[in-house]
Design a protein around this motif. Sequence first.
Motif, PDB file in Angstrom:
ATOM      1  N   LEU A 128       0.834  -1.552  -0.146  1.00 12.44           N
ATOM      2  CA  LEU A 128      -0.010   0.215  -0.543  1.00 12.44           C
ATOM      3  C   LEU A 128       0.697   1.359  -0.014  1.00 12.44           C
ATOM      4  O   LEU A 128       0.826   2.284  -0.588  1.00 12.44           O
ATOM      5  CB  LEU A 128      -1.010   0.012   1.035  1.00 12.44           C
ATOM      6  CG  LEU A 128      -2.564  -0.871   1.350  1.00 12.44           C
ATOM      7  CD1 LEU A 128      -3.319  -0.801   2.308  1.00 12.44           C
ATOM      8  CD2 LEU A 128      -3.223  -0.226   0.460  1.00 12.44           C
ATOM      9  N   ILE A 129       1.739   0.917   0.965  1.00 11.27           N
ATOM     10  CA  ILE A 129       2.527   2.282   1.054  1.00 11.27           C
ATOM     11  C   ILE A 129       3.260   2.685  -0.510  1.00 11.27           C
ATOM     12  O   ILE A 129       3.335   3.691  -0.513  1.00 11.27           O
ATOM     13  CB  ILE A 129       3.663   2.175   2.176  1.00 11.27           C
ATOM     14  CG1 ILE A 129       3.335   2.194   3.482  1.00 11.27           C
ATOM     15  CG2 ILE A 129       4.900   3.140   2.045  1.00 11.27           C
ATOM     16  CD1 ILE A 129       4.041   1.517   4.653  1.00 11.27           C
ATOM     17  N   SER A 130       3.435   1.228  -0.640  1.00  9.79           N
ATOM     18  CA  SER A 130       4.782   2.111  -2.171  1.00  9.79           C
ATOM     19  C   SER A 130       4.080   2.100  -3.764  1.00  9.79           C
ATOM     20  O   SER A 130       4.297   2.049  -4.659  1.00  9.79           O
ATOM     21  CB  SER A 130       5.856   0.233  -2.574  1.00  9.79           C
ATOM     22  OG  SER A 130       4.725  -0.878  -2.529  1.00  9.79           O
ATOM     23  N   ARG A 131       2.601   1.474  -3.256  1.00 11.19           N
ATOM     24  CA  ARG A 131       1.999   0.753  -4.677  1.00 11.19           C
ATOM     25  C   ARG A 131       2.113   0.233  -6.105  1.00 11.19           C
ATOM     26  O   ARG A 131       1.888   0.159  -6.838  1.00 11.19           O
ATOM     27  CB  ARG A 131       1.498   3.083  -5.136  1.00 11.19           C
ATOM     28  CG  ARG A 131       0.482   3.649  -4.429  1.00 11.19           C
ATOM     29  CD  ARG A 131       0.238   5.171  -4.797  1.00 11.19           C
ATOM     30  NE  ARG A 131      -0.474   5.462  -3.474  1.00 11.19           N
ATOM     31  CZ  ARG A 131      -0.050   7.082  -3.335  1.00 11.19           C
ATOM     32  NH1 ARG A 131       0.733   7.966  -4.214  1.00 11.19           N
ATOM     33  NH2 ARG A 131      -0.502   7.486  -2.795  1.00 11.19           N
ATOM     34  N   GLY A 132       3.061  -0.598  -5.643  1.00 14.32           N
ATOM     35  CA  GLY A 132       3.745  -1.166  -6.479  1.00 14.32           C
ATOM     36  C   GLY A 132       3.774  -3.041  -5.789  1.00 14.32           C
ATOM     37  O   GLY A 132       2.536  -2.885  -5.549  1.00 14.32           O
ATOM     38  N   ASP A 133       4.679  -3.791  -6.102  1.00  7.27           N
ATOM     39  CA  ASP A 133       4.504  -4.964  -6.532  1.00  7.27           C
ATOM     40  C   ASP A 133       4.372  -5.253  -4.552  1.00  7.27           C
ATOM     41  O   ASP A 133       5.129  -4.493  -3.859  1.00  7.27           O
ATOM     42  CB  ASP A 133       5.343  -5.617  -6.991  1.00  7.27           C
ATOM     43  CG  ASP A 133       5.196  -5.950  -8.424  1.00  7.27           C
ATOM     44  OD1 ASP A 133       4.156  -5.863  -9.128  1.00  7.27           O
ATOM     45  OD2 ASP A 133       5.466  -5.827  -8.952  1.00  7.27           O
TER      46      ASP A 133
END
Length: 144
Positions: A102-107
């Motif tokens: 959620l923090i990284s908005r990535g994998d």
Amino acid sequence: MVYRIFAEKKKQFASEARALLGEAVELLGVKGLKDVRVLNRYDAENISPELFDYACTSVFSEPQVDDICTEPEFGGAKVFAVEFLPGQFDQRADSAAQCIQLISRGDRPLVRSAKVYALYGDISGAELAEIKKYVINPVEAREA
């Protein structure tokens, strides 16, 4: 690369460690046990160094109540770690991975966790084995 961090409750918040100390002395009769420390160990993969550093104080620990380090000092303690068996759901690791995603908005990174116990005092091998038997539920966990 695998990043590793240890999080430990500050002494005044270490209720799990105090409870285990009391149970080991009173229930198991390990009278030589003087202190117990409990640390949560996290291993994270597929994550940038910057994101890992950020997660250390926002996901893996609560700065107000936890101390974190990469190499804990045990100073003569008897130390063992407990991890979930392969295939067992590790809620702590899964929650950490979800938060980082959620923090990284990535994998989603791969996160594993273990609980590290440090036992201080005059403890025999048989008493250590008894404490391990008490702490480790062999249906879901193993010594790491």
